[in-house]
Design an enzyme around this catalytic site. Structure first.
Site, mmCIF file in Angstrom:
data_model
loop_
_atom_site.group_PDB
_atom_site.id
_atom_site.type_symbol
_atom_site.label_atom_id
_atom_site.label_comp_id
_atom_site.label_asym_id
_atom_site.label_seq_id
_atom_site.Cartn_x
_atom_site.Cartn_y
_atom_site.Cartn_z
ATOM 1 N N LYS A 1 0.799 -1.233 0.000
ATOM 2 C CA LYS A 1 0.000 0.000 0.000
ATOM 3 C C LYS A 1 0.831 1.282 0.000
ATOM 4 O O LYS A 1 0.516 2.234 -0.712
ATOM 5 C CB LYS A 1 -0.952 0.016 1.190
ATOM 6 C CG LYS A 1 -2.069 -0.979 1.005
ATOM 7 C CD LYS A 1 -2.977 -1.031 2.188
ATOM 8 C CE LYS A 1 -3.920 -2.198 2.009
ATOM 9 N NZ LYS A 1 -4.767 -2.415 3.147
ATOM 10 N N GLY B 1 0.502 0.617 9.821
ATOM 11 C CA GLY B 1 0.751 0.375 8.403
ATOM 12 C C GLY B 1 -0.392 0.933 7.568
ATOM 13 O O GLY B 1 -1.134 1.817 8.021
HETATM 14 N N1 LIG Z 1 -10.545 -6.395 6.296
HETATM 15 C C1 LIG Z 1 -10.149 -5.625 5.313
HETATM 16 O O1 LIG Z 1 -10.945 -5.076 4.527
HETATM 17 C C2 LIG Z 1 -8.686 -5.353 5.171
HETATM 18 C C3 LIG Z 1 -8.255 -4.292 4.391
HETATM 19 C C4 LIG Z 1 -6.901 -4.071 4.330
HETATM 20 C C5 LIG Z 1 -5.996 -4.879 4.998
HETATM 21 N N2 LIG Z 1 -6.446 -5.906 5.730
HETATM 22 C C6 LIG Z 1 -5.512 -6.746 6.496
HETATM 23 O O2 LIG Z 1 -4.805 -5.898 7.378
HETATM 24 C C7 LIG Z 1 -3.530 -6.473 7.700
HETATM 25 C C8 LIG Z 1 -2.426 -5.420 7.568
HETATM 26 O O3 LIG Z 1 -2.358 -5.002 6.204
HETATM 27 P P1 LIG Z 1 -1.607 -3.650 5.755
HETATM 28 O O4 LIG Z 1 -1.919 -3.462 4.327
HETATM 29 O O5 LIG Z 1 -1.870 -2.564 6.731
HETATM 30 O O6 LIG Z 1 -0.062 -4.079 5.909
HETATM 31 P P2 LIG Z 1 1.223 -3.145 6.173
HETATM 32 O O7 LIG Z 1 1.028 -1.778 5.632
HETATM 33 O O8 LIG Z 1 2.391 -3.935 5.733
HETATM 34 O O9 LIG Z 1 1.253 -3.000 7.799
HETATM 35 C C9 LIG Z 1 1.454 -4.133 8.595
HETATM 36 C C10 LIG Z 1 1.275 -3.746 10.067
HETATM 37 O O10 LIG Z 1 1.370 -4.938 10.845
HETATM 38 C C11 LIG Z 1 2.465 -4.814 11.788
HETATM 39 N N3 LIG Z 1 3.089 -6.126 11.931
HETATM 40 C C12 LIG Z 1 3.352 -7.030 10.960
HETATM 41 N N4 LIG Z 1 3.934 -8.117 11.475
HETATM 42 C C13 LIG Z 1 4.052 -7.895 12.814
HETATM 43 C C14 LIG Z 1 4.591 -8.651 13.904
HETATM 44 N N5 LIG Z 1 5.137 -9.854 13.708
HETATM 45 N N6 LIG Z 1 4.540 -8.108 15.144
HETATM 46 C C15 LIG Z 1 3.983 -6.891 15.344
HETATM 47 N N7 LIG Z 1 3.475 -6.121 14.363
HETATM 48 C C16 LIG Z 1 3.513 -6.626 13.113
HETATM 49 C C17 LIG Z 1 3.380 -3.806 11.162
HETATM 50 O O11 LIG Z 1 4.230 -3.258 12.155
HETATM 51 P P3 LIG Z 1 5.631 -2.544 11.726
HETATM 52 O O12 LIG Z 1 5.257 -1.149 11.289
HETATM 53 O O13 LIG Z 1 6.435 -2.560 12.956
HETATM 54 O O14 LIG Z 1 6.210 -3.358 10.601
HETATM 55 C C18 LIG Z 1 2.352 -2.801 10.602
HETATM 56 O O15 LIG Z 1 1.811 -2.012 11.631
HETATM 57 C C19 LIG Z 1 -3.403 -7.677 6.759
HETATM 58 O O16 LIG Z 1 -3.791 -8.825 7.466
HETATM 59 C C20 LIG Z 1 -4.414 -7.400 5.671
HETATM 60 O O17 LIG Z 1 -4.880 -8.588 5.050
HETATM 61 C C21 LIG Z 1 -7.770 -6.150 5.843
#
Ligand SMILES: NC(=O)c1ccc[n+]([C@@H]2O[C@H](COP(=O)([O-])OP(=O)(O)OC[C@H]3O[C@@H](n4cnc5c(N)ncnc54)[C@H](OP(=O)(O)O)[C@@H]3O)[C@@H](O)[C@H]2O)c1
Length: 260
Positions: free
Chosen positions: A71, A134
């Site tokens: 994103k 994120g």
């Molecule tokens: N339901 C829906 O409509 C919808 C829409 C969008 C996304 N999602 C879901 O939302 C989730 C995040 O997506 P995103 O696009 O926001 O990803 P992203 O921009 O890559 O952000 C990931 C987030 O998760 C944290 N994170 C990842 N692994 C971690 C770990 N092992 N321990 C602690 N924190 C961790 C990251 O922390 P850091 O900053 O420290 O790396 C960051 O805050 C995914 O599961 C995605 O499928 C759902």
């Protein structure tokens, strides 16, 4: 039916196995009678720039829907960002304009709040803890403040990102109490997991479930599994739970409308 005039909408993800958006998105296109179809593309981060550069040359590309981990990177490849995308520097949808230029938008947050309201929960006046900073979490933070939460604490593994997001939002929403802080859920009305934690077996819980107030609502952005370990633990504690799938159910109409 897919014809030679069908407009294509790839969903850019890596990995792509967990995605759940194509089915409701395609159902919404059918419902609206639009000749547009979505399919997932699993794009490695090192190939993202080349992929987006190629896709923008495809004449029947309506746009792209973007998910983890692309994103922020795709926002930087757009020619312009609109709405919440310009505030949070991340986009979950890109529209290809007639001249091949790319306009990025962000509807994760609006979809999240619409999902809460659809299930009878009003965030206005509430105190919220959001774990994550994120792409999805940034959109959720923006939309919760727009919906009128009075207090928002943002907790993230990379604390610098939480501080940066909190200070950006504090400028846009001076009436709310916004801070970066610890992932301690005690004392909040609404606790949101905005991280990817819960997608994989063995992931840690984003918060200590033993510290959740029994009356609070615990919400997820993670859609797969349907009931994450956090939701299971929260339900066992007597909290109301709100699944990640509710966020996309209410969002697909906004995504389709952006590409029409
Ligand atoms: N339901 C829906 O409509 C919808 C829409 C969008 C996304 N999602 C879901 O939302 C989730 C995040 O997506 P995103 O696009 O926001 O990803 P992203 O921009 O890559 O952000 C990931 C987030 O998760 C944290 N994170 C990842 N692994 C971690 C770990 N092992 N321990 C602690 N924190 C961790 C990251 O922390 P850091 O900053 O420290 O790396 C960051 O805050 C995914 O599961 C995605 O499928 C759902």
């Amino acid at each position: 039916m897919i014809s030679g005039k069908t407009r294509f909408v790839p969903l850019l993800a890596h990995p792509a196995r967990h995605v759940r958006t194509p089915s409701p998105f395609n159902a919404e296109c059918l419902r609206q009678g639009l000749d547009m179809v979505m399919a997932p593309l699993d794009v490695r981060p090192d190939m993202l720039e080349r992929t987006v550069a190629s896709l923008r040359e495809v004449e029947n590309l309506a746009g792209m829907v973007i998910t983890i981990p692309h994103k922020g990177a795709v926002a930087a490849l757009c020619d312009r960002l609109v709405g919440a995308a310009s505030l949070v520097g991340a986009c979950n949808i890109v529209r290809r304009e007639a001249d091949g230029s790319l306009t990025g938008g962000m509807f994760d947050g609006e979809g999240f709040v619409a999902g809460l309201r659809h299930r009878g929960y009003e965030p206005a006046g509430q105190r919220a803890l959001l774990v994550g900073a994120g792409g999805a979490a940034s959109g959720v933070a923006h939309a919760l403040l727009q919906a009128g939460v009075v207090e928002l604490t943002i907790a993230n593994r990379s604390a610098g990102k939480a501080h940066h997001l909190a200070s950006q939002l504090a400028m846009a929403f001076p009436q709310a109490r916004i801070a970066a802080g610890a992932a301690d859920p005690a004392g909040y009305d609404l606790v949101v997991n905005g991280t990817a934690l819960g997608m994989h077996a063995g992931d840690a819980l984003p918060v200590d479930a033993g510290r959740l107030d029994a009356g609070c609502i615990v919400a997820e952005v993670v859609m797969q599994p349907d009931m994450t370990p956090l939701l299971v633990a929260a339900e066992a504690r007597g909290c109301r739970v709100h699944k990640g799938i509710h966020m996309i159910e209410q969002q697909v109409r906004l995504l389709v409308d952006f590409l029409k």
